[in-house]
Design a protein around this motif. Structure first.
Motif, mmCIF file in Angstrom:
data_model
loop_
_atom_site.group_PDB
_atom_site.id
_atom_site.type_symbol
_atom_site.label_atom_id
_atom_site.label_comp_id
_atom_site.label_asym_id
_atom_site.label_seq_id
_atom_site.Cartn_x
_atom_site.Cartn_y
_atom_site.Cartn_z
ATOM 1 N N LEU A 153 0.848 -1.187 0.000
ATOM 2 C CA LEU A 153 0.000 0.000 0.000
ATOM 3 C C LEU A 153 0.885 1.239 0.000
ATOM 4 O O LEU A 153 1.861 1.313 0.757
ATOM 5 C CB LEU A 153 -0.884 0.047 1.238
ATOM 6 C CG LEU A 153 -2.179 -0.768 1.267
ATOM 7 C CD1 LEU A 153 -2.806 -0.669 2.649
ATOM 8 C CD2 LEU A 153 -3.158 -0.281 0.213
ATOM 9 N N LEU A 154 0.556 2.192 -0.849
ATOM 10 C CA LEU A 154 1.111 3.534 -0.757
ATOM 11 C C LEU A 154 0.049 4.377 -0.068
ATOM 12 O O LEU A 154 -1.046 4.561 -0.607
ATOM 13 C CB LEU A 154 1.435 4.097 -2.142
ATOM 14 C CG LEU A 154 1.871 5.573 -2.183
ATOM 15 C CD1 LEU A 154 3.178 5.777 -1.430
ATOM 16 C CD2 LEU A 154 2.012 6.040 -3.631
ATOM 17 N N VAL A 155 0.354 4.848 1.132
ATOM 18 C CA VAL A 155 -0.622 5.584 1.937
ATOM 19 C C VAL A 155 -0.185 7.031 2.060
ATOM 20 O O VAL A 155 0.984 7.318 2.345
ATOM 21 C CB VAL A 155 -0.758 4.955 3.340
ATOM 22 C CG1 VAL A 155 -1.632 5.820 4.236
ATOM 23 C CG2 VAL A 155 -1.333 3.549 3.232
ATOM 24 N N GLU A 156 -1.127 7.946 1.841
ATOM 25 C CA GLU A 156 -0.882 9.376 2.020
ATOM 26 C C GLU A 156 -1.869 9.893 3.054
ATOM 27 O O GLU A 156 -3.084 9.924 2.815
ATOM 28 C CB GLU A 156 -1.024 10.113 0.690
ATOM 29 C CG GLU A 156 0.015 9.650 -0.324
ATOM 30 C CD GLU A 156 -0.051 10.364 -1.659
ATOM 31 O OE1 GLU A 156 0.959 10.334 -2.381
ATOM 32 O OE2 GLU A 156 -1.117 10.928 -1.992
ATOM 33 N N ASN A 157 -1.344 10.259 4.229
ATOM 34 C CA ASN A 157 -2.192 10.656 5.347
ATOM 35 C C ASN A 157 -2.627 12.115 5.284
ATOM 36 O O ASN A 157 -3.450 12.547 6.095
ATOM 37 C CB ASN A 157 -1.454 10.399 6.661
ATOM 38 C CG ASN A 157 -1.219 8.927 6.904
ATOM 39 O OD1 ASN A 157 -2.157 8.174 7.111
ATOM 40 N ND2 ASN A 157 0.040 8.496 6.844
ATOM 41 N N HIS A 158 -2.084 12.852 4.336
ATOM 42 C CA HIS A 158 -2.436 14.262 4.207
ATOM 43 C C HIS A 158 -2.395 14.638 2.732
ATOM 44 O O HIS A 158 -1.616 14.066 1.960
ATOM 45 C CB HIS A 158 -1.446 15.126 4.985
ATOM 46 C CG HIS A 158 -1.723 16.604 4.900
ATOM 47 N ND1 HIS A 158 -2.919 17.158 5.294
ATOM 48 C CD2 HIS A 158 -0.950 17.639 4.464
ATOM 49 C CE1 HIS A 158 -2.867 18.465 5.114
ATOM 50 N NE2 HIS A 158 -1.705 18.784 4.605
ATOM 51 N N CYS A 159 -3.251 15.587 2.345
ATOM 52 C CA CYS A 159 -3.232 16.095 0.966
ATOM 53 C C CYS A 159 -2.992 17.599 1.005
ATOM 54 O O CYS A 159 -3.899 18.361 1.359
ATOM 55 C CB CYS A 159 -4.542 15.785 0.256
ATOM 56 S SG CYS A 159 -4.574 16.437 -1.441
ATOM 57 N N PRO A 160 -1.774 18.052 0.674
ATOM 58 C CA PRO A 160 -1.479 19.474 0.738
ATOM 59 C C PRO A 160 -2.114 20.279 -0.392
ATOM 60 O O PRO A 160 -1.998 21.503 -0.412
ATOM 61 C CB PRO A 160 0.050 19.520 0.657
ATOM 62 C CG PRO A 160 0.417 18.293 -0.111
ATOM 63 C CD PRO A 160 -0.594 17.252 0.289
ATOM 64 N N ILE A 161 -2.769 19.596 -1.333
ATOM 65 C CA ILE A 161 -3.454 20.305 -2.421
ATOM 66 C C ILE A 161 -4.939 19.964 -2.409
ATOM 67 O O ILE A 161 -5.596 19.971 -3.451
ATOM 68 C CB ILE A 161 -2.833 19.966 -3.800
ATOM 69 C CG1 ILE A 161 -2.982 18.469 -4.120
ATOM 70 C CG2 ILE A 161 -1.381 20.405 -3.872
ATOM 71 C CD1 ILE A 161 -2.792 18.140 -5.592
ATOM 72 N N CYS A 162 -5.484 19.702 -1.225
ATOM 73 C CA CYS A 162 -6.858 19.209 -1.132
ATOM 74 C C CYS A 162 -7.861 20.190 -1.733
ATOM 75 O O CYS A 162 -8.793 19.788 -2.434
ATOM 76 C CB CYS A 162 -7.205 18.923 0.325
ATOM 77 S SG CYS A 162 -8.728 17.976 0.525
ATOM 78 N N ALA A 163 -7.698 21.481 -1.481
ATOM 79 C CA ALA A 163 -8.634 22.467 -2.028
ATOM 80 C C ALA A 163 -8.607 22.448 -3.549
ATOM 81 O O ALA A 163 -9.651 22.515 -4.209
ATOM 82 C CB ALA A 163 -8.305 23.859 -1.504
ATOM 83 N N ALA A 164 -7.406 22.338 -4.121
ATOM 84 C CA ALA A 164 -7.284 22.273 -5.579
ATOM 85 C C ALA A 164 -7.937 20.997 -6.108
ATOM 86 O O ALA A 164 -8.636 21.015 -7.128
ATOM 87 C CB ALA A 164 -5.816 22.328 -5.986
ATOM 88 N N ALA A 165 -7.726 19.884 -5.400
ATOM 89 C CA ALA A 165 -8.297 18.611 -5.848
ATOM 90 C C ALA A 165 -9.812 18.630 -5.797
ATOM 91 O O ALA A 165 -10.487 18.055 -6.656
ATOM 92 C CB ALA A 165 -7.747 17.475 -4.984
ATOM 93 N N LYS A 166 -10.375 19.306 -4.789
ATOM 94 C CA LYS A 166 -11.828 19.406 -4.703
ATOM 95 C C LYS A 166 -12.379 20.307 -5.806
ATOM 96 O O LYS A 166 -13.482 20.085 -6.302
ATOM 97 C CB LYS A 166 -12.238 19.941 -3.336
ATOM 98 C CG LYS A 166 -12.053 18.934 -2.204
ATOM 99 C CD LYS A 166 -12.449 19.518 -0.863
ATOM 100 C CE LYS A 166 -12.288 18.476 0.247
ATOM 101 N NZ LYS A 166 -12.639 19.033 1.577
ATOM 102 N N SER A 167 -11.601 21.325 -6.176
ATOM 103 C CA SER A 167 -12.032 22.238 -7.234
ATOM 104 C C SER A 167 -11.948 21.580 -8.608
ATOM 105 O O SER A 167 -12.756 21.863 -9.494
ATOM 106 C CB SER A 167 -11.174 23.504 -7.210
ATOM 107 O OG SER A 167 -11.532 24.389 -8.229
#
Length: 211
Positions: A153-167
């Motif tokens: 598994l490659l796990v990412e516990n945080h998304c520093p571009i979350c706002a961009a990804a939601k947009s």
């Protein structure tokens, strides 16, 4: 992303990387007694960073399960969130969706070139995934490589571009495609958890291709 939180806020980091936990598990992760963990958690709760909920499992006694609040999540910020979203909307409004897609594709190709350069020294898949996790961790994703009974598994516990990804969720699509590209045609990369869809983390199951 480095753990730069002070000692008295380490429970925040643990809850971010491991998800909601009962008191004893938090105490074990902190390396302190349950009383020491309880003291830290109550102080963090008073600051609005963590919260507890009662969970009943089977016939055992109810447990308090600790998790991060929205304020606690904000300790791990979305990098330049407002500016990023404004830029995305400006590109979309002035140049059109195709221009935005071209920008995302260009960034994807830059990432693929970077990852390929840094991963070419790792022929074994496990080492390659671990190295990719290290790169993503340095980019702010709090990433780790986990080996379980089903594989990697490659796990990412945080998304520093979350706002961009939601947009624009094509950012997420481009990342998944980049991982597939650098890990090779011999494996299949499937996203099984997705922060944008409400999960605690993004996680990618990496499996050998059987056909």
């Amino acid at each position: 992303m480095k753990n730069n939180l002070p000692d008295n806020e380490q429970a925040v980091w643990i809850l971010k990387t491991k998800g909601p936990l009962p008191l004893q598990a938090l105490a074990d992760a902190l390396g302190v007694t349950t009383e020491g963990a309880r003291f830290q958690l109550h102080r963090l709760a008073a600051e609005g960073l963590v919260q507890a909920a009662t969970a009943v499992k089977g016939r055992g006694r109810p447990q308090q399960i600790w998790s991060l609040t929205d304020k606690g999540q904000a300790k791990f910020p979305d990098t330049h969130a407002d500016l990023t979203v404004r830029l995305i909307n400006s590109i979309r409004d002035t140049l059109g969706e195709s221009a935005l897609e071209a920008v995302i594709k260009s960034q994807q190709q830059n990432s693929i070139r970077k990852y390929n350069t840094e991963l070419k020294q790792y022929p074994a898949l496990k080492d390659k995934v671990a190295a990719l996790a290290g790169i993503r961790n340095s980019e702010g994703y709090m990433a780790e490589c986990i080996e379980d009974e089903q594989g990697l598994l490659l796990v990412e516990n945080h998304c520093p571009i979350c706002a961009a990804a939601k947009s624009c969720q094509n950012f997420c699509k481009a990342e998944l495609e980049a991982f597939q590209s650098v890990l090779g045609k011999e494996v299949i990369v499937n996203r099984i958890d997705h922060i944008v869809q409400g999960a605690r983390r993004c996680a990618y199951r990496i499996s050998p291709r059987t056909i």
